[in-house]
Design an enzyme around this catalytic site. Structure first.
Site, PDB file in Angstrom:
ATOM      1  N   ALA A 165      10.764  57.614 -11.929  1.00 49.03           N
ATOM      2  CA  ALA A 165       9.666  57.630 -12.902  1.00 49.03           C
ATOM      3  C   ALA A 165       9.033  59.019 -13.002  1.00 49.03           C
ATOM      4  O   ALA A 165       9.095  59.810 -12.056  1.00 49.03           O
ATOM      5  CB  ALA A 165       8.614  56.601 -12.496  1.00 49.03           C
ATOM      6  N   TRP A 167       5.543  61.659 -14.150  1.00 49.30           N
ATOM      7  CA  TRP A 167       4.172  61.792 -13.667  1.00 49.30           C
ATOM      8  C   TRP A 167       3.115  61.495 -14.717  1.00 49.30           C
ATOM      9  O   TRP A 167       1.929  61.514 -14.429  1.00 49.30           O
ATOM     10  CB  TRP A 167       3.916  63.207 -13.125  1.00 49.30           C
ATOM     11  CG  TRP A 167       4.454  64.316 -14.003  1.00 49.30           C
ATOM     12  CD1 TRP A 167       5.570  65.059 -13.744  1.00 49.30           C
ATOM     13  CD2 TRP A 167       3.946  64.780 -15.267  1.00 49.30           C
ATOM     14  NE1 TRP A 167       5.795  65.954 -14.773  1.00 49.30           N
ATOM     15  CE2 TRP A 167       4.809  65.807 -15.721  1.00 49.30           C
ATOM     16  CE3 TRP A 167       2.850  64.435 -16.060  1.00 49.30           C
ATOM     17  CZ2 TRP A 167       4.607  66.481 -16.923  1.00 49.30           C
ATOM     18  CZ3 TRP A 167       2.653  65.097 -17.259  1.00 49.30           C
ATOM     19  CH2 TRP A 167       3.527  66.112 -17.666  1.00 49.30           C
ATOM     20  N   LYS A 191      11.456  55.671  -7.170  1.00 44.42           N
ATOM     21  CA  LYS A 191      11.013  57.025  -6.809  1.00 44.42           C
ATOM     22  C   LYS A 191      10.054  57.523  -7.873  1.00 44.42           C
ATOM     23  O   LYS A 191      10.462  57.847  -8.987  1.00 44.42           O
ATOM     24  CB  LYS A 191      12.191  58.004  -6.714  1.00 44.42           C
ATOM     25  CG  LYS A 191      11.773  59.313  -6.061  1.00 44.42           C
ATOM     26  CD  LYS A 191      12.693  60.464  -6.332  1.00 44.42           C
ATOM     27  CE  LYS A 191      12.360  61.210  -7.588  1.00 44.42           C
ATOM     28  NZ  LYS A 191      11.033  61.861  -7.633  1.00 44.42           N
ATOM     29  N   PRO A 192       8.748  57.578  -7.538  1.00 50.88           N
ATOM     30  CA  PRO A 192       7.801  58.168  -8.487  1.00 50.88           C
ATOM     31  C   PRO A 192       7.950  59.685  -8.468  1.00 50.88           C
ATOM     32  O   PRO A 192       8.647  60.247  -7.607  1.00 50.88           O
ATOM     33  CB  PRO A 192       6.436  57.760  -7.932  1.00 50.88           C
ATOM     34  CG  PRO A 192       6.655  57.535  -6.477  1.00 50.88           C
ATOM     35  CD  PRO A 192       8.107  57.184  -6.279  1.00 50.88           C
ATOM     36  N   SER A 193       7.280  60.354  -9.388  1.00 50.97           N
ATOM     37  CA  SER A 193       7.251  61.814  -9.316  1.00 50.97           C
ATOM     38  C   SER A 193       6.533  62.224  -8.037  1.00 50.97           C
ATOM     39  O   SER A 193       5.507  61.647  -7.672  1.00 50.97           O
ATOM     40  CB  SER A 193       6.510  62.372 -10.525  1.00 50.97           C
ATOM     41  OG  SER A 193       6.221  63.743 -10.292  1.00 50.97           O
ATOM     42  N   GLU A 266      15.018  56.072 -20.410  1.00 50.30           N
ATOM     43  CA  GLU A 266      13.861  56.277 -21.302  1.00 50.30           C
ATOM     44  C   GLU A 266      13.534  57.758 -21.248  1.00 50.30           C
ATOM     45  O   GLU A 266      12.996  58.242 -20.249  1.00 50.30           O
ATOM     46  CB  GLU A 266      12.650  55.481 -20.801  1.00 50.30           C
ATOM     47  CG  GLU A 266      12.819  53.986 -20.838  1.00 50.30           C
ATOM     48  CD  GLU A 266      12.674  53.401 -22.232  1.00 50.30           C
ATOM     49  OE1 GLU A 266      12.441  54.165 -23.192  1.00 50.30           O
ATOM     50  OE2 GLU A 266      12.820  52.179 -22.344  1.00 50.30           O
ATOM     51  N   CYS A 300       5.088  60.389 -24.109  1.00 46.37           N
ATOM     52  CA  CYS A 300       6.397  60.534 -24.748  1.00 46.37           C
ATOM     53  C   CYS A 300       6.374  60.104 -26.203  1.00 46.37           C
ATOM     54  O   CYS A 300       7.223  60.520 -26.981  1.00 46.37           O
ATOM     55  CB  CYS A 300       7.446  59.752 -23.965  1.00 46.37           C
ATOM     56  SG  CYS A 300       6.946  58.056 -23.671  1.00 46.37           S
ATOM     57  N   GLU A 399      10.301  69.206 -27.176  1.00 46.79           N
ATOM     58  CA  GLU A 399       9.142  68.507 -26.621  1.00 46.79           C
ATOM     59  C   GLU A 399       8.288  69.495 -25.822  1.00 46.79           C
ATOM     60  O   GLU A 399       8.771  70.123 -24.880  1.00 46.79           O
ATOM     61  CB  GLU A 399       9.640  67.386 -25.709  1.00 46.79           C
ATOM     62  CG  GLU A 399       8.537  66.493 -25.203  1.00 46.79           C
ATOM     63  CD  GLU A 399       9.059  65.354 -24.336  1.00 46.79           C
ATOM     64  OE1 GLU A 399       9.942  65.604 -23.479  1.00 46.79           O
ATOM     65  OE2 GLU A 399       8.588  64.228 -24.507  1.00 46.79           O
TER      66      GLU A 399
HETATM   67  P1  NAD Z   1      11.376  64.935 -15.329  1.00 46.86           P
HETATM   68  O1  NAD Z   1      12.614  64.558 -16.073  1.00 46.86           O
HETATM   69  O2  NAD Z   1      11.203  66.330 -14.894  1.00 46.86           O
HETATM   70  O3  NAD Z   1      11.245  64.051 -14.007  1.00 46.86           O
HETATM   71  C1  NAD Z   1      11.263  62.638 -14.059  1.00 46.86           C
HETATM   72  C2  NAD Z   1      11.632  62.101 -12.688  1.00 46.86           C
HETATM   73  O4  NAD Z   1      12.975  62.491 -12.384  1.00 46.86           O
HETATM   74  C3  NAD Z   1      10.762  62.630 -11.542  1.00 46.86           C
HETATM   75  O5  NAD Z   1      10.530  61.573 -10.622  1.00 46.86           O
HETATM   76  C4  NAD Z   1      11.646  63.688 -10.917  1.00 46.86           C
HETATM   77  O6  NAD Z   1      11.377  63.921  -9.541  1.00 46.86           O
HETATM   78  C5  NAD Z   1      13.018  63.070 -11.102  1.00 46.86           C
HETATM   79  N1  NAD Z   1      14.146  64.018 -11.060  1.00 46.86           N
HETATM   80  C6  NAD Z   1      14.138  65.343 -11.354  1.00 46.86           C
HETATM   81  N2  NAD Z   1      15.367  65.854 -11.168  1.00 46.86           N
HETATM   82  C7  NAD Z   1      16.176  64.840 -10.772  1.00 46.86           C
HETATM   83  C8  NAD Z   1      17.552  64.744 -10.429  1.00 46.86           C
HETATM   84  N3  NAD Z   1      18.362  65.799 -10.457  1.00 46.86           N
HETATM   85  N4  NAD Z   1      18.039  63.540 -10.052  1.00 46.86           N
HETATM   86  C9  NAD Z   1      17.254  62.449 -10.025  1.00 46.86           C
HETATM   87  N5  NAD Z   1      15.925  62.478 -10.325  1.00 46.86           N
HETATM   88  C10 NAD Z   1      15.400  63.660 -10.709  1.00 46.86           C
HETATM   89  O7  NAD Z   1      10.158  64.431 -16.247  1.00 46.86           O
HETATM   90  P2  NAD Z   1       8.608  64.631 -15.989  1.00 46.86           P
HETATM   91  O8  NAD Z   1       8.294  66.064 -16.254  1.00 46.86           O
HETATM   92  O9  NAD Z   1       8.227  64.006 -14.693  1.00 46.86           O
HETATM   93  O10 NAD Z   1       7.999  63.693 -17.152  1.00 46.86           O
HETATM   94  C11 NAD Z   1       7.900  64.080 -18.472  1.00 46.86           C
HETATM   95  C12 NAD Z   1       9.082  63.586 -19.284  1.00 46.86           C
HETATM   96  O11 NAD Z   1       9.185  62.170 -19.219  1.00 46.86           O
HETATM   97  C13 NAD Z   1       8.936  63.899 -20.752  1.00 46.86           C
HETATM   98  O12 NAD Z   1      10.168  64.356 -21.252  1.00 46.86           O
HETATM   99  C14 NAD Z   1       8.578  62.555 -21.374  1.00 46.86           C
HETATM  100  O13 NAD Z   1       8.895  62.413 -22.739  1.00 46.86           O
HETATM  101  C15 NAD Z   1       9.359  61.635 -20.523  1.00 46.86           C
HETATM  102  N6  NAD Z   1       8.834  60.262 -20.620  1.00 46.86           N
HETATM  103  C16 NAD Z   1       9.533  59.336 -21.349  1.00 46.86           C
HETATM  104  C17 NAD Z   1       9.040  58.036 -21.479  1.00 46.86           C
HETATM  105  C18 NAD Z   1       9.776  56.991 -22.281  1.00 46.86           C
HETATM  106  O14 NAD Z   1       9.385  55.837 -22.217  1.00 46.86           O
HETATM  107  N7  NAD Z   1      10.822  57.338 -23.020  1.00 46.86           N
HETATM  108  C19 NAD Z   1       7.847  57.681 -20.843  1.00 46.86           C
HETATM  109  C20 NAD Z   1       7.163  58.651 -20.116  1.00 46.86           C
HETATM  110  C21 NAD Z   1       7.682  59.947 -19.999  1.00 46.86           C
END
Ligand code: NAD
Length: 511
Positions: A165, A167, A191-193, A266, A300, A399
Site C-alpha cells: 500500500a 502513503w 506492507k504499508p509504506s 491499483e 490518485c 502524475e
Molecule cells: P510507490 O509506488 O512509490 O509505493 C507504493 C508502495 O510500494 C510502498 O509501500 C512502497 O514501499 C512499495 N514499493 C516500492 N518499491 C517496491 C518494489 N520494488 N517492490 C515492492 N514494493 C515496492 O507509491 P507512493 O509514492 O507510496 O504512493 C503514491 C502513488 O500511489 C501514486 O502514483 C498514486 O496515484 C498511487 N495510488 C493509487 C491508488 C489507486 O487506487 N489506483 C490509490 C492511492 C494511491
C-alpha cells in the site's frame, strides 16, 4: 529554521502502542530484524514521531508463515462467523475513531477534519459493508449441462494474499486491501509504506481485539526493495494486490508474474475534469478547487487537468485561482486549517521541481512556492494553478501528486473528450454540464474506471474503485472486489453410475 525535536505527547498520544515494534505478526507486535531503522516524521513540523526497525526477509517469512498457518481455520469458518467478526471489528474501529484520526493526521499531515470526516468514517463503513458482504459471496447456478452430470461452481478463497500500500491514505488503503481479502476467507500480509505505518498497525491490532484469529491479518513494515519484493516473490503467497505508482506497479507485476500469482494493480492517475460551456460555473469552480486540493492533491483520483470550453475558460481560470488563494494552509491539528503539508519534505521538493520545470513552457497563475514564515519547517506548498501548458508536456501528462491544477481550453465537444483521454492513465474523470446528452456521452466515452457528472471525488463502499489502462486493473471496495480475492472451481458429478461412459469410445472401442 530551528531544529525540530520529537512529537509531543499531546500530538502523539498513541506512541506507547508501538513500544514493542512496528511489525504485526501472528497477533502481536515485533521488532523488525533487517538491521535498518526508519523514522516516521511529522511533515507539518519536521519532528520525529517514531523510530522503528524495518522488516527484513525473515520478518516477511514469519508473517507469511503465520498467515499460512491461520488460513485453514479462517477459510473453514462459516460466512456467518466471518461476518460476525467483521461486525465486531467495525465496532472496535468506531470506538477508537478519534485515536485513528489523530494518528493519521500526524503521519500524513492531513487536516484533522479530513481524517475525522473522510478517512476514519469511510474505513468504519467499509468494514461494516464487508461484514454484510461476507455472507453474499455468489457462485453461478448449478445445473445438468451435459444431461449426464450435475455441475456447480464453488467460489473459494485464494490463500495467503500479499498486499502493498502507498502513503497517501494509509488507513483506507489498509482497509481496502484487508477487508475484501479476509471477508472472502483469505489471510493476508500487508506492507504499508514505511513512511506511514501507524494506522495500519493500529488497524491490525483492532482486528485482533475484535476476535479475528491471530495470523489472519499481519503487517510487515519495511522498504519496497527489501520487504516488498520478498513479499511479492514469496512462494507461499498466492496473490499480490498492489496500490501505488505505475512505475513500481510494473516492477511488482514482473515479480508476481515470475511466480505465477493472481495480480491486482491499483496504479497512478491524472484525472481530467471536463467543463462544457453549459456547465454551472460556480459548481465547476468549487468542484475544481476541492477535487484538486483534497489530501493536498495526493489523491490518485484528484482533478489534475481541467479542460474548459472556450466561452467559460477565462472566467474559470480567474475564479479558480481566486478561490485557491482563500484556502488556509496550516497545522493539520489547528481548527481553521484547510490544507496541510505534503507527506514529506522530499515529496514537497519533488512537486516544487515539477512546477519549476513547467515555468519554462507554461504560466503559473497562483501558488508555485512554499509558504515560509511560521510554516517554514513543514513540507507545505501553496495551491498552484498553471495555464498555457502544452497537451504533450510533462505538466499535463505526468502524475505530480501535489496541490497543482493545470487548466487548458478546448473548442468542440469532440476535442474536449479527446484531450481528456489523451494520457496513459485511466483511473477517474469528471464532466460538468447541464445537458443530459453531453453528460451521457461523457460517461460512455471518457476512458476511466470512474466517471462523475457534476462532481468529482466521492467514493462509497458499495461501488467499485479501480483503473483502466496504465492505472491498473481489478477493483477495490464493493462486491466486485470479490472477483479479485476469490477463485472459482467447477465441480462435476456423474449422474449415470455407468462404468462405460459414452465419451470413452473416443479413446477406446466403438459405440
Ligand atoms: P510507490 O509506488 O512509490 O509505493 C507504493 C508502495 O510500494 C510502498 O509501500 C512502497 O514501499 C512499495 N514499493 C516500492 N518499491 C517496491 C518494489 N520494488 N517492490 C515492492 N514494493 C515496492 O507509491 P507512493 O509514492 O507510496 O504512493 C503514491 C502513488 O500511489 C501514486 O502514483 C498514486 O496515484 C498511487 N495510488 C493509487 C491508488 C489507486 O487506487 N489506483 C490509490 C492511492 C494511491
Amino acid at each position: 529554521m530551528h531544529t525540530p525535536g520529537t512529537a509531543t505527547p499531546e500530538r502523539f498520544p498513541a506512541r506507547d502502542h508501538f513500544a514493542d515494534g512496528a511489525q504485526y505478526i501472528a497477533g502481536r507486535l515485533a521488532h523488525g530484524t533487517s538491521g535498518h531503522a526508519h523514522t516516521v516524521v511529522d511533515p507539518a513540523t519536521g519532528a520525529e514521531v517514531l523510530t522503528y526497525g524495518l522488516a527484513g526477509a525473515d520478518d516477511v517469512d514469519a508473517a507469511v508463515a503465520a498467515a499460512r498457518a491461520a488460513f485453514p481455520g479462517w477459510a473453514g469458518a462459516t460466512p456467518g462467523e466471518r461476518s460476525d467478526a467483521l461486525h465486531r471489528f467495525a465496532g472496535v474501529l468506531a470506538e477508537r475513531a478519534e485515536e485513528f484520526a489523530r494518528a493519521e493526521s500526524l503521519q500524513c499531515g492531513k487536516p484533522l477534519k479530513l481524517s475525522r470526516e473522510f478517512d476514519v468514517p469511510g474505513t468504519v463503513d467499509n468494514t461494516a459493508f464487508f461484514a454484510g458482504a461476507a455472507r453474499h459471496l455468489q457462485g453461478q447456478s448449478a445445473g445438468e449441462y451435459t444431461g449426464d452430470h450435475t455441475s456447480y461452481v464453488r467460489r473459494e478463497p485464494i490463500g495467503v494474499v500479499g498486499s502493498i500500500a502507498p502513503w497517501n491514505y494509509p488507513l483506507q488503503m489498509a482497509a481496502w486491501k484487508i477487508l475484501p481479502a479476509i471477508a472472502a476467507g483469505n489471510t493476508i500480509v500487508l506492507k504499508p509504506s514505511e513512511l506511514t505505518p501507524l494506522t495500519s498497525l493500529m488497524f491490525a491490532r483492532a482486528a485482533t481485539d475484535a476476535g479475528i484469529p491471530d495470523g489472519v491479518v499481519n503487517i510487515v513494515t519495511g522498504t519496497g526493495r527489501e520487504a516488498g519484493e520478498r513479499l511479492v516473490g514469496h512462494p507461499d503467497v498466492a496473490m499480490t494486490s498492489f496500490t501505488g505508482s505505475t512505475a513500481v506497479g510494473r516492477r511488482v507485476a514482473a515479480l508476481a508474474t515470475a511466480t505465477v500469482k493472481r495480480l491486482h494493480l491499483e496504479l497512478g492517475g491524472k484525472a481530467p475534469f471536463v467543463v462544457f460551456d453549459d456547465a454551472d460555473l460556480d459548481a465547476a469552480v468549487q468542484g475544481a478547487v476541492a477535487a484538486s486540493l483534497i489530501n493536498t492533491g495526493q489523491d490518485c483520483t484528484a482533478a489534475t487537468r481541467a479542460y474548459v470550453q472556450r466561452p467559460l475558460y477565462d472566467a474559470f481560470v480567474a475564479r479558480t485561482a481566486a478561490l485557491m488563494e482563500t484556502v488556509r494552509l496550516g497545522d493539520p491539528f489547528a481548527p481553521g486549517t484547510d490544507l496541510g503539508p505534503l507527506v514529506s519534505h522530499a515529496h514537497r521538493d519533488r512537486v516544487a521541481a515539477f512546477v519549476d520545470r513547467a515555468r519554462a513552457h507554461a504560466r503559473v497563475v497562483t501558488g508555485g512556492e512554499a509558504p515560509g514564515g511560521e510554516l517554514e519547517d513543514g513540507a507545505y506548498y501553496r495551491p498552484t494553478l498553471i495555464v498555457d501548458a502544452a497537451q504533450d508536456s510533462e505538466t499535463v501528462q505526468t502524475e505530480i501528486f501535489g496541490p497543482v491544477l493545470v487548466v487548458l481550453p478546448f473548442d468542440g465537444d469532440d476535442e474536449g473528450i479527446a484531450l481528456a483521454n489523451d494520457t496513459p492513465y485511466g483511473l477517474a474523470a469528471s464532466a460538468w454540464t447541464g445537458g443530459v446528452y453531453r453528460a451521457n456521452r461523457a460517461t460512455r466515452e471518457l476512458r476511466a474506471g470512474c466517471v462523475w457528472i457534476n462532481d468529482h471525488i466521492p467514493i462509497l463502499s458499495e461501488m467499485p474503485h479501480g483503473g483502466h489502462r496504465n492505472s491498473g486493473f481489478g477493483k477495490d471496495m464493493s462486491v466486485y472486489s470479490f472477483e479479485e480475492y476469490t477463485q472459482v472451481k467447477h465441480v462435476m458429478f456423474d449422474n449415470t453410475a455407468v462404468a462405460a461412459k459414452d465419451w470413452h469410445r473416443t479413446v477406446f472401442g466403438d459405440r
